[in-house]
Structure formats: structure tokens, C-alpha cells
Write a protein that holds these residues in place. Structure first.
Motif, PDB file in Angstrom:
ATOM      1  N   GLY A  67       0.825  -1.202   0.000  1.00 54.73           N
ATOM      2  CA  GLY A  67       0.000   0.000   0.000  1.00 54.73           C
ATOM      3  C   GLY A  67       0.864   1.259   0.000  1.00 54.73           C
ATOM      4  O   GLY A  67       0.595   2.212  -0.726  1.00 54.73           O
ATOM      5  N   ILE A  68       1.910   1.228   0.817  1.00 55.59           N
ATOM      6  CA  ILE A  68       2.824   2.370   0.875  1.00 55.59           C
ATOM      7  C   ILE A  68       3.535   2.528  -0.463  1.00 55.59           C
ATOM      8  O   ILE A  68       3.710   3.640  -0.965  1.00 55.59           O
ATOM      9  CB  ILE A  68       3.854   2.165   2.013  1.00 55.59           C
ATOM     10  CG1 ILE A  68       3.147   2.149   3.381  1.00 55.59           C
ATOM     11  CG2 ILE A  68       4.934   3.231   1.965  1.00 55.59           C
ATOM     12  CD1 ILE A  68       2.569   3.484   3.828  1.00 55.59           C
ATOM     13  N   LYS A  69       3.890   1.412  -1.034  1.00 54.48           N
ATOM     14  CA  LYS A  69       4.566   1.458  -2.338  1.00 54.48           C
ATOM     15  C   LYS A  69       3.650   2.094  -3.380  1.00 54.48           C
ATOM     16  O   LYS A  69       4.081   2.911  -4.202  1.00 54.48           O
ATOM     17  CB  LYS A  69       4.950   0.039  -2.760  1.00 54.48           C
ATOM     18  CG  LYS A  69       5.904  -0.008  -3.930  1.00 54.48           C
ATOM     19  CD  LYS A  69       6.298  -1.447  -4.234  1.00 54.48           C
ATOM     20  CE  LYS A  69       7.177  -1.501  -5.483  1.00 54.48           C
ATOM     21  NZ  LYS A  69       7.446  -2.902  -5.864  1.00 54.48           N
ATOM     22  N   ALA A  70       2.383   1.711  -3.336  1.00 54.70           N
ATOM     23  CA  ALA A  70       1.415   2.294  -4.270  1.00 54.70           C
ATOM     24  C   ALA A  70       1.293   3.794  -4.047  1.00 54.70           C
ATOM     25  O   ALA A  70       1.183   4.574  -4.999  1.00 54.70           O
ATOM     26  CB  ALA A  70       0.052   1.622  -4.100  1.00 54.70           C
ATOM     27  N   ALA A  71       1.324   4.212  -2.788  1.00 53.20           N
ATOM     28  CA  ALA A  71       1.198   5.641  -2.497  1.00 53.20           C
ATOM     29  C   ALA A  71       2.382   6.427  -3.037  1.00 53.20           C
ATOM     30  O   ALA A  71       2.257   7.590  -3.406  1.00 53.20           O
ATOM     31  CB  ALA A  71       1.075   5.858  -0.987  1.00 53.20           C
ATOM     32  N   LEU A  72       3.551   5.771  -3.089  1.00 51.01           N
ATOM     33  CA  LEU A  72       4.762   6.459  -3.537  1.00 51.01           C
ATOM     34  C   LEU A  72       4.911   6.478  -5.054  1.00 51.01           C
ATOM     35  O   LEU A  72       5.690   7.250  -5.598  1.00 51.01           O
ATOM     36  CB  LEU A  72       6.002   5.791  -2.921  1.00 51.01           C
ATOM     37  CG  LEU A  72       6.286   6.145  -1.468  1.00 51.01           C
ATOM     38  CD1 LEU A  72       7.383   5.259  -0.921  1.00 51.01           C
ATOM     39  CD2 LEU A  72       6.687   7.611  -1.346  1.00 51.01           C
ATOM     40  N   SER A  73       4.188   5.603  -5.727  1.00 54.33           N
ATOM     41  CA  SER A  73       4.356   5.523  -7.178  1.00 54.33           C
ATOM     42  C   SER A  73       3.125   6.100  -7.865  1.00 54.33           C
ATOM     43  O   SER A  73       2.098   6.327  -7.259  1.00 54.33           O
ATOM     44  CB  SER A  73       4.563   4.068  -7.589  1.00 54.33           C
ATOM     45  OG  SER A  73       3.495   3.284  -7.130  1.00 54.33           O
ATOM     46  N   ASN A  74       3.261   6.348  -9.132  1.00 53.59           N
ATOM     47  CA  ASN A  74       2.146   6.916  -9.876  1.00 53.59           C
ATOM     48  C   ASN A  74       1.502   5.870 -10.773  1.00 53.59           C
ATOM     49  O   ASN A  74       1.236   6.109 -11.943  1.00 53.59           O
ATOM     50  CB  ASN A  74       2.618   8.109 -10.705  1.00 53.59           C
ATOM     51  CG  ASN A  74       2.511   9.381  -9.902  1.00 53.59           C
ATOM     52  OD1 ASN A  74       1.562   9.551  -9.150  1.00 53.59           O
ATOM     53  ND2 ASN A  74       3.484  10.263 -10.063  1.00 53.59           N
ATOM     54  N   ASN A  75       1.260   4.716 -10.197  1.00 52.12           N
ATOM     55  CA  ASN A  75       0.677   3.649 -11.003  1.00 52.12           C
ATOM     56  C   ASN A  75      -0.753   3.982 -11.412  1.00 52.12           C
ATOM     57  O   ASN A  75      -1.445   4.731 -10.739  1.00 52.12           O
ATOM     58  CB  ASN A  75       0.660   2.348 -10.198  1.00 52.12           C
ATOM     59  CG  ASN A  75       2.060   1.843  -9.977  1.00 52.12           C
ATOM     60  OD1 ASN A  75       2.971   2.180 -10.737  1.00 52.12           O
ATOM     61  ND2 ASN A  75       2.252   1.055  -8.933  1.00 52.12           N
ATOM     62  N   ALA A  76      -1.157   3.398 -12.514  1.00 50.97           N
ATOM     63  CA  ALA A  76      -2.546   3.526 -12.936  1.00 50.97           C
ATOM     64  C   ALA A  76      -3.424   2.811 -11.907  1.00 50.97           C
ATOM     65  O   ALA A  76      -2.972   1.889 -11.230  1.00 50.97           O
ATOM     66  CB  ALA A  76      -2.717   2.893 -14.309  1.00 50.97           C
ATOM     67  N   PRO A  77      -4.671   3.247 -11.758  1.00 48.10           N
ATOM     68  CA  PRO A  77      -5.568   2.563 -10.810  1.00 48.10           C
ATOM     69  C   PRO A  77      -5.693   1.082 -11.142  1.00 48.10           C
ATOM     70  O   PRO A  77      -5.640   0.690 -12.313  1.00 48.10           O
ATOM     71  CB  PRO A  77      -6.909   3.275 -11.019  1.00 48.10           C
ATOM     72  CG  PRO A  77      -6.568   4.584 -11.633  1.00 48.10           C
ATOM     73  CD  PRO A  77      -5.322   4.363 -12.440  1.00 48.10           C
ATOM     74  N   LEU A  78      -5.849   0.266 -10.122  1.00 48.53           N
ATOM     75  CA  LEU A  78      -5.998  -1.176 -10.341  1.00 48.53           C
ATOM     76  C   LEU A  78      -7.366  -1.510 -10.927  1.00 48.53           C
ATOM     77  O   LEU A  78      -7.526  -2.500 -11.618  1.00 48.53           O
ATOM     78  CB  LEU A  78      -5.813  -1.918  -9.010  1.00 48.53           C
ATOM     79  CG  LEU A  78      -4.380  -1.972  -8.468  1.00 48.53           C
ATOM     80  CD1 LEU A  78      -4.371  -2.536  -7.054  1.00 48.53           C
ATOM     81  CD2 LEU A  78      -3.500  -2.831  -9.383  1.00 48.53           C
ATOM     82  N   SER A  79      -8.342  -0.685 -10.623  1.00 44.34           N
ATOM     83  CA  SER A  79      -9.697  -0.921 -11.141  1.00 44.34           C
ATOM     84  C   SER A  79     -10.368   0.436 -11.326  1.00 44.34           C
ATOM     85  O   SER A  79      -9.883   1.443 -10.812  1.00 44.34           O
ATOM     86  CB  SER A  79     -10.500  -1.775 -10.159  1.00 44.34           C
ATOM     87  OG  SER A  79     -11.024  -0.965  -9.123  1.00 44.34           O
ATOM     88  N   PRO A  80     -11.476   0.477 -12.057  1.00 44.70           N
ATOM     89  CA  PRO A  80     -12.173   1.754 -12.242  1.00 44.70           C
ATOM     90  C   PRO A  80     -12.546   2.405 -10.907  1.00 44.70           C
ATOM     91  O   PRO A  80     -12.563   3.628 -10.785  1.00 44.70           O
ATOM     92  CB  PRO A  80     -13.427   1.366 -13.034  1.00 44.70           C
ATOM     93  CG  PRO A  80     -13.066   0.086 -13.705  1.00 44.70           C
ATOM     94  CD  PRO A  80     -12.144  -0.630 -12.782  1.00 44.70           C
ATOM     95  N   GLY A  81     -12.813   1.580  -9.893  1.00 40.96           N
ATOM     96  CA  GLY A  81     -13.166   2.152  -8.596  1.00 40.96           C
ATOM     97  C   GLY A  81     -11.987   2.840  -7.921  1.00 40.96           C
ATOM     98  O   GLY A  81     -12.152   3.729  -7.098  1.00 40.96           O
ATOM     99  N   ASP A  82     -10.789   2.395  -8.274  1.00 48.34           N
ATOM    100  CA  ASP A  82      -9.542   2.931  -7.689  1.00 48.34           C
ATOM    101  C   ASP A  82      -9.615   3.042  -6.169  1.00 48.34           C
ATOM    102  O   ASP A  82      -9.323   4.095  -5.582  1.00 48.34           O
ATOM    103  CB  ASP A  82      -9.205   4.298  -8.295  1.00 48.34           C
ATOM    104  CG  ASP A  82      -7.783   4.740  -7.910  1.00 48.34           C
ATOM    105  OD1 ASP A  82      -6.967   3.870  -7.538  1.00 48.34           O
ATOM    106  OD2 ASP A  82      -7.506   5.948  -7.961  1.00 48.34           O
ATOM    107  N   PHE A  83      -9.989   1.939  -5.540  1.00 49.07           N
ATOM    108  CA  PHE A  83     -10.142   1.970  -4.087  1.00 49.07           C
ATOM    109  C   PHE A  83      -8.807   2.124  -3.366  1.00 49.07           C
ATOM    110  O   PHE A  83      -8.719   2.807  -2.356  1.00 49.07           O
ATOM    111  CB  PHE A  83     -10.865   0.703  -3.613  1.00 49.07           C
ATOM    112  CG  PHE A  83     -12.287   0.625  -4.091  1.00 49.07           C
ATOM    113  CD1 PHE A  83     -13.254   1.486  -3.580  1.00 49.07           C
ATOM    114  CD2 PHE A  83     -12.670  -0.276  -5.074  1.00 49.07           C
ATOM    115  CE1 PHE A  83     -14.573   1.428  -4.026  1.00 49.07           C
ATOM    116  CE2 PHE A  83     -13.983  -0.346  -5.524  1.00 49.07           C
ATOM    117  CZ  PHE A  83     -14.939   0.500  -5.004  1.00 49.07           C
TER     118      PHE A  83
END
Lengths: 213, 213, 213, 213
Positions: free
Chosen positions: B110-126
């Protein structure tokens, strides 16, 4: 040392001398290669029903979400914070788990709160709001006066598991992957007193004890 | 038997023959008398950092909330569903726990995701929305290009623990009980690779390894 | 005897009765044949981090440059006095060392000065000027208010080691010999309190504790 | 493990099992309370003359600057980088050392370079420039053809110690504190082969062997 409760520090010492000492290689490779759990468990915060204990699981095996009463809310892509949906999305889309198990348990405090008309615990009434997710079911069950209080409790615990499984299927990614056979959903219910695990029959929705031979 | 993944069924069999067999009395009394855990843990869903494993805890000891990146949102009595706030309210007001530990860990997805600018995993982008809770901190840390990627990750993991502890104190019940000395808050960070637990020094906010003997 | 501080005279007496007595042959041959150290260490003047102590080194092993905060300035062939560049040139070109280790340490006074806005110690402000070498990095780190003071200190200590290693590579002789595989550069950071040595991973720039057995 | 030369890793292991193991309390308190060395040593980088070895010193005792040929340049508050002046300022103004010892040694490579007309080691000629600080003295000594080569070497080694002591006194802070009796300056010269330490008589400038018992 006053920066951690004593009982945790003692437990941690045991972990290091026991489990970590004998499994350090596994931890090292789990750190290096990342986690690849096959299974996500949605469980309750209750101190008596830790999934890793009940399933005797080692590090890397279970991706575990725990909230009060192991509830999965319906899919709501509304841009608000959704702890449960975020964990679900991460498990399914990023970790690509193969199984999701919703595991309830007996004597669940959240279910009990849903069945009773207690005053809110705090002005925020977070528990009240949270459990209102199964409000209609709770009202129905609460009015089943022919059942004992204990029977109503167990009934709602199991109903809520089926409710969470239904909500899981409102998430497009879950729905699609399940239909492709790449994701399977399960329900289970743990009896704290006897240690029995009741597993939901996917065809009937009934909870049955598995043969362990 | 197709109603539960095989690995869980095997693990459960071990539990029944091992832990439950030797602790059935404890389970029976925990069922009868209810849970009275002294400590609530806010931990991550990560499969490599189960609190019961790391603290070698038995049934009844830890009330455990697990969400992605062990975040506690700020107090928001807005009538929405708040999984974390509900668990917190239940632990503090109903179970009257004495300790709350926010436990983060290294290599947190989760922290890694917060630090990177990855595209959302799903349309909901939860996940994106959930981690946006620490968005400003994540942006600041992500821009610290003098630090390595791993240093940024660890920094944000620890910052987010302090952030969650600060949010815990926005809950009136936590704030009041802490000021009365009836509730104590703690921070901890688990290093998956080495098994080390770093405990937050309450005076400085620094993470330090406790002396174990 | 007033021509040397008493504690040095006592220490020297110990040296003669101890180390020199048992290693006189080594000293004699080191005098006769000259020094051929394999390794140059760039370390801090700090009284708590002597390389010979930390690496348990005997006479002839380490060519040691020590300045405040173990900094290597960039290559500047401008005809001015350059203590660090002179030592570097001598170690690489004349002694032909195979390794250069930049070793920093925790709680470094020079790094602390760089992070704070203290008044100059003297009108010459030599420390201020010297530490201005990492001024931009220090400013960036100093503004990281989400980190604790101790976290900022450690961060800058490690950033400055990477900075010095980068500067080392601006010296043509270092650059050429490294590319030929005849010279290797290393980074290390010593924790005074725990005695831990953290070694820089050359691939990632991260500091990690080496396995010792 | 390829991130640190093997001989250093082995030496560090000895340190941890030996000195650190038996002095960990001292390291912990030196970390907590900071360093308070009484003495600063200006020594040479030479691998055969480590002050901590020669004075059998423990952690926290000696603040050590090491450059080629243990030179102290004159006071030059010109806003340039001055490694030596920065260390001096820090030791005197911040650490408030009571003693400064300039310690030279026999067979010093820097002094030898100053006495010979060797080609520069690199286009930057950092050693040549650095040693030019004692250029006039070196020229005079080099022309003393009635002395042997070894006598010229020793002569310049000792002259340069007196030169550095004189330069130390050009720093206002040194000058003032010395006149107040709060700082004392010393000279010493170490003979690598015999292990003898020759101490400068402050009245005459001569180097003499101290009585040790």
C-alpha cells in the motif's frame, strides 16, 4: 523499556527464538520476492478467531482483512475511503489471489450489537452505522422470537456471511474472475468454544462440518 | 470436499490436533466469558506480518484490525460506513482495551502504491483513494530523490504510523482515556526480512529496536 | 613531564608494553619496506568512530583520511590546497590502494551542523563553509518535517556518503581505475550506540547490515 | 557478501565480539551523551601511525584529523573549503578540547615527496600543491647536502611539526585560549621502526624521548 506493552515484548521474544529462528529463510525470501498468497480471508477483529491460528498458517500464506463482524460492503465507486474495498481490490487485482474466504465466528460482538437496541457507544456511533449494513436482516432475525437468543445470534452470523459473499460479487473484478474460474469464493464459521469450523456449502448456502478423517 | 481450499482444511486439521487440543479449556472459557483483550492492534493485511505470529499470541489476547497499510483515518462522525472507526470504537468503548498498537511493516504494498504513480488497479480505484489519506506525505517523500527508493519506502511507512497515531488522538474517546492514563498508544514497525521489530519511542517518534534480554 | 598530556603518555606506555612488544617485527618491516595498505578509508574526526578500532586493524592495513563528516569534495584542479584530494591522489596513484571506503557514522556533529541554522562557531565559519558542500541536500532534508530529527540526521548522513562516493568518481584516476576493475568504492555507516556497521549496497545505494557468520 | 572488502568484514567481526562486546555500555553512553574528547590529534594518513593504536585509546578519547603529513595550514578566512580549519574550529569551539597534538612520524611519504623533485602524480598535482605549504623549508633542507637523505627526511618531518604548531597559533581562537591557559599545544613524532615516540620540548622545540616510568 516502556515503549511496548510487556506482553507483546515477551511474545515477540518467543517469536524470534522460535518461529523466526526456524523459518528465517522463508522470511528472507518473502521479503526479497514479495508476497504471493493464494488466499484472502475476510475475518473479524475478535481476539478469539485469528485466521492464522485457526488455519495454522505460516508467513506469506494468507492475505487477511479484519474488520468488525467480517463484513464486505457493496461495491461503491464513490471516491470515499473504503478500507474493505481497497483491500479487496489489492488482493484480487494486484496479488491475484485465487480464493476469498469470508470467515465469521460464534458470539460475535458486532452481530450481537446489530441484534440489540443498545445505545450508541459514542456520539459518532461508528459501530451502529457499520452494522446497519446488515440492518434489515438484523431486524428480521431479531423479531424471530421463536428462536432462542443464541439461535438468533448464530443465524445472523451466517446470514451476514452470505450477505458479504453476495456483496463481493457486486465488485466487477470479482464477478468477472469468478465467472472465468480464476477466483473462488468461500464462507466459513468458527465456533470458539468447540473449535469447530463450519464450512458453507456453495450449492445450498448451508454451513456444514467438513470431514477431517 | 470442495467447499474450502485444501491448504486451509489441512491447516485447520493441524489446529485441531495441536493448538486446540492443548488449549481447549481456554477456548471454552473464552467462549463462555467473552473476550477481554488488553491490546488492540491495527495492522496491515499483508500475509507476512500477522500480529498473532509476530507476538506469538494466543486466543483472546489481541483484538486485531487489519486494513491495507494499517491506516487509521481521522475522526469523521458523518454517518458513513467506517470500518476502522467502528473497530476502534468497539475496542475502546466496549472492550476497554488498555493499549492500541499501530504496527506497520517493511515492503508494504500500500505504501509502495502511495509512492508511485501507477494507474488505478480498477475503475473504482479503491487503493488509490484509500492511500490518498497519506497523499501529501507520500508526495513529499516521493520527491526526496536524494534518498533511495527503499529509504523512501521505509520513511513513509514510519511517517504513516505516526500519522495514524495522530489520527487516533482525534477520536474523543481515545483522547480522553489517554489523558486519564487509561489507554496508551504505541507504534511499531516489523522488518519482514530480518524479523526485527522496531518500536516507536514515544518521546521522539523514532523507531528503535528494543532490548530483548 | 609536561610535554605530552598524561593520558597520552599512559596510553603510549600500554602500546609499547602491549601491541608494539608483540608486533615489533611487523613495525620493523613496515618501516623498512614501506606501507602497502590495500584500503583507504575516508572517515570522520569523531572520537567515537576510529576506523582502526571498528575494523580491528593493525599497522599497515588502512590508509586513513579523517575530516569533519568524512566528506570528499569534487575534483577541482585549481592549484589551491586540497587536503582531501591530496590524500586521495597519494593513496590511489602512489600507494595504489585497491579499495576506498567512505565511512560515516550516526550522531555526526558536522551533519548536525549542516541540518541546523546555528550561528558560525568563529568569524572564519570554517565548519559552515565546509558543510556547505552538502548544503542543497541538507536544506532538502532539513525541510522534511514529517521525519523526526533523528531520522533526518541519519538520512543526511547516508546521503552524504553517496555524495562523497559520487565525487570520488569525478577524479579521473578513480574513475579510470574503477572502470578497469582495479579500484572498488564502498560506503559504510557506523552506529555508535549499537556498534552496528551498515554497509552500502552498491546496486541500490541502500545501507544494510552484513551477515557476519 | 561483496559490499565490503573481506578483511574489513573480518576485522569488524572481531570488533563486535571483542571490544564492542566488552565496552558496549561505553558506546551507548557516548552515543547518548555525545563525545567530549579532551584531546585533538592532527596526524598523518599513513597506515602505520594510527593515533588510537599508538596511544592505546578507547572510544571517545581522541578527536582525530588525519591528512597527508599532518599539516595545519595558516588561518585563511577566505570562504573556501578548508578541511583542516573546519576540524580545528569544531574541536576548539564546539568540543572545547584542552589539548591539540600535532603528531608526525618517520618515513612520511608526503615529506619525502616535498624533498624530492618527482613528477606530479596526476595532472591535478594535489600532493605537490599540498606539500608546497612547507615548500621553502623543504627547499632549504633538500639543499643541506651535508646531511644524509635520512637525516634530511627526519629534519623536515620535525620542522613541519613546528610549522603546523605555529600555524595553529594564527587561528584567533587557538591563540586566545592558549593565552588563557585553557588550551595547550603539543608536538610529537613517532618512529615506526622502533615504536619510539619523540615528544617536542615546548621550551626548546627539540624532540626528546619521554621517561616512561
Amino acid at each position: 523499556m516502556t515503549h511496548l506493552p510487556e506482553h507483546l515484548l515477551n511474545g515477540y521474544r518467543n517469536f524470534m527464538q522460535g518461529r523466526y529462528a526456524s523459518e528465517s529463510g522463508r522470511y528472507v525470501s518473502l521479503a526479497r520476492e514479495g508476497q504471493h498468497p493464494e488466499t484472502m480471508i475476510v475475518a473479524c477483529c475478535d481476539s478469539r478467531s485469528a485466521p492464522e491460528t485457526i488455519f495454522d498458517s505460516g508467513p506469506g500464506e494468507l492475505f487477511v482483512l479484519r474488520n468488525v463482524a467480517n463484513l464486505v460492503p457493496p461495491y461503491e465507486p464513490d471516491g470515499e475511503f473504503h478500507a474493505t474495498s481497497a483491500a479487496l481490490e489489492f488482493a484480487v487485482q494486484s496479488l491475484k489471489v485465487k480464493n476469498i474466504v469470508v470467515m465469521g465466528h460464534g458470539r460475535c460482538g458486532g452481530i450481537k450489537a446489530a441484534l440489540s437496541n443498545n445505545a450508541p457507544l459514542s456520539p459518532g456511533d461508528f459501530i451502529g452505522k457499520w452494522m446497519s449494513m446488515i440492518g434489515p436482516a438484523a431486524e428480521t432475525v431479531a423479531s424471530s422470537t421463536l428462536m432462542t437468543s443464541s439461535e438468533r445470534q448464530t443465524a445472523l452470523e451466517r446470514i451476514s456471511i452470505r450477505y458479504s459473499l453476495a456483496n463481493l460479487r457486486t465488485f466487477p473484478c470479482v464477478n468477472i474472475l469468478e465467472s472465468k474460474g480464476r477466483l473462488t469464493l468461500y464462507g466459513a464459521w468458527f465456533d470458539i468454544s468447540t473449535g469447530e469450523l463450519w464450512v458453507m456449502n456453495k450449492d445450498t448456502g448451508d454451513f456444514e462440518r467438513p470431514e477431517l478423517d
